[in-house]
Design a protein around this motif. Sequence first.
Motif, short mmCIF file in Angstrom:
data_model
loop_
_atom_site.label_atom_id
_atom_site.label_comp_id
_atom_site.label_asym_id
_atom_site.label_seq_id
_atom_site.Cartn_x
_atom_site.Cartn_y
_atom_site.Cartn_z
N GLY A 29 -4.06 -12.08 13.49
CA GLY A 29 -3.34 -11.15 14.37
C GLY A 29 -2.03 -10.69 13.79
N ALA A 30 -2.02 -10.39 12.49
CA ALA A 30 -0.76 -10.00 11.86
C ALA A 30 -1.04 -9.09 10.67
N TRP A 31 0.01 -8.34 10.26
CA TRP A 31 -0.07 -7.51 9.07
C TRP A 31 0.19 -8.36 7.84
N SER A 32 -0.46 -8.00 6.73
CA SER A 32 -0.32 -8.75 5.49
C SER A 32 -0.19 -7.78 4.33
N ALA A 33 0.32 -8.27 3.19
CA ALA A 33 0.39 -7.47 1.97
C ALA A 33 -1.03 -7.07 1.54
N SER A 34 -1.16 -5.86 1.00
CA SER A 34 -2.50 -5.33 0.74
C SER A 34 -2.75 -4.93 -0.70
N ALA A 35 -1.83 -5.22 -1.63
CA ALA A 35 -2.00 -4.76 -3.01
C ALA A 35 -3.30 -5.26 -3.62
N GLU A 36 -3.65 -6.51 -3.39
CA GLU A 36 -4.88 -7.06 -3.96
C GLU A 36 -6.11 -6.43 -3.33
N VAL A 83 2.09 6.82 -3.67
CA VAL A 83 3.47 7.07 -4.08
C VAL A 83 3.40 8.09 -5.21
N LEU A 84 4.03 9.24 -5.01
CA LEU A 84 3.91 10.35 -5.95
C LEU A 84 5.18 10.57 -6.74
N CYS A 85 5.00 10.95 -8.01
CA CYS A 85 6.12 11.35 -8.85
C CYS A 85 6.49 12.81 -8.54
N ASP A 86 7.54 13.30 -9.20
CA ASP A 86 7.98 14.67 -8.94
C ASP A 86 6.92 15.71 -9.30
N ASP A 87 6.02 15.37 -10.25
CA ASP A 87 4.98 16.32 -10.63
C ASP A 87 3.67 16.07 -9.88
N TYR A 88 3.72 15.22 -8.85
CA TYR A 88 2.59 14.93 -7.95
C TYR A 88 1.53 14.03 -8.58
N THR A 89 1.83 13.40 -9.70
CA THR A 89 0.96 12.34 -10.19
C THR A 89 1.25 11.06 -9.40
N ALA A 90 0.30 10.14 -9.40
CA ALA A 90 0.43 8.92 -8.60
C ALA A 90 1.07 7.80 -9.41
N ALA A 91 2.12 7.20 -8.86
CA ALA A 91 2.81 6.09 -9.51
C ALA A 91 2.43 4.75 -8.90
N GLY A 92 1.87 4.77 -7.69
CA GLY A 92 1.52 3.52 -7.04
C GLY A 92 0.92 3.77 -5.67
N ILE A 93 0.52 2.68 -5.03
CA ILE A 93 -0.05 2.73 -3.68
C ILE A 93 0.66 1.69 -2.83
N ASP A 94 1.31 2.15 -1.77
CA ASP A 94 1.89 1.25 -0.77
C ASP A 94 0.85 1.00 0.31
N GLY A 95 0.96 -0.12 0.99
CA GLY A 95 -0.01 -0.36 2.05
C GLY A 95 0.23 -1.66 2.80
N ALA A 96 -0.58 -1.85 3.82
CA ALA A 96 -0.56 -3.06 4.63
C ALA A 96 -1.95 -3.26 5.21
N GLU A 97 -2.32 -4.51 5.41
CA GLU A 97 -3.63 -4.88 5.94
C GLU A 97 -3.46 -5.62 7.25
N TRP A 98 -4.18 -5.18 8.29
CA TRP A 98 -4.19 -5.92 9.55
C TRP A 98 -5.32 -6.94 9.49
N VAL A 99 -4.95 -8.22 9.56
CA VAL A 99 -5.92 -9.31 9.49
C VAL A 99 -6.16 -9.81 10.91
N ALA A 100 -7.33 -9.49 11.46
CA ALA A 100 -7.61 -9.82 12.87
C ALA A 100 -7.58 -11.31 13.13
N GLU A 101 -8.02 -12.13 12.14
CA GLU A 101 -8.09 -13.58 12.34
C GLU A 101 -6.73 -14.20 12.66
#
Length: 231
Positions: free
Chosen positions: A58-65, A38-56
């Motif tokens: 069979g679903a997507w999960s939050a990935s911040a950790e 996630v980028l600010c107007d000056d292209y510095t990073a403010a955060g990371i969005d994401g998702a994790e596919w957990v095969a066990e």
Amino acid sequence: MILIWRSADHNHGPVDYYLISATAGDRSPAGLLVEEFVLCDDYTAAGIDGAEWVAEIGAWSASAELSRAIRADTALRSRVMPVSRQEAVRAFKLLGGGGLPEEAGLRTLFQERRSLPTTSPLNLGNGSAKARRYRILFAGELGETGLANASTALRLEPTGDSRVVGTASARAGGHGFTWELRRIGAGIAWCVDVTARLGSGPITALGALLHHHRQAVREQGPIPVTVERFA
């Protein structure tokens, strides 16, 4: 030298994909991590969005950790492999997910943002008022082959300094850029330092350059941590 980088959408650049294996050195995927800076107007990073596919399950999960852990835990990072979308598509099918959603669809799965610290740029009191200094920080090692590939992609000229692998400069979009690839510690982290002397052209050329340099190193194994601005 005059170079042209393809400008990425300021709001949505290409998504990054990582395969997670069960053990270090095992190329068989056990999970899939999808991220976007996630980028600010000056292209510095403010955060990371994401998702994790957990095969066990069979679903997507939050990935911040997981996003935090792969950048802080050396043992876990040894099980992480940056891959292209094509490789992620094949792995997702092997993991029982079927067809991997297009990137617009993947973004709807992002449940939790990992915030990154942001600070105002330091006023160093020298140089042009339009000069900006950025650092793209990476976690992980860069082996001999990866170092050679990254140096080629960044068009580096050797410096003879053990801490600075090489430097380069270019003009793009009416702006002047210089950059260098640096070791941090004993190869445990790396950074690309970029100085941008902005002209009158669209600032999107800066964003495209920072994105290109981040991907050039990421494709060789190190995981991007953040994009900071010092001036």
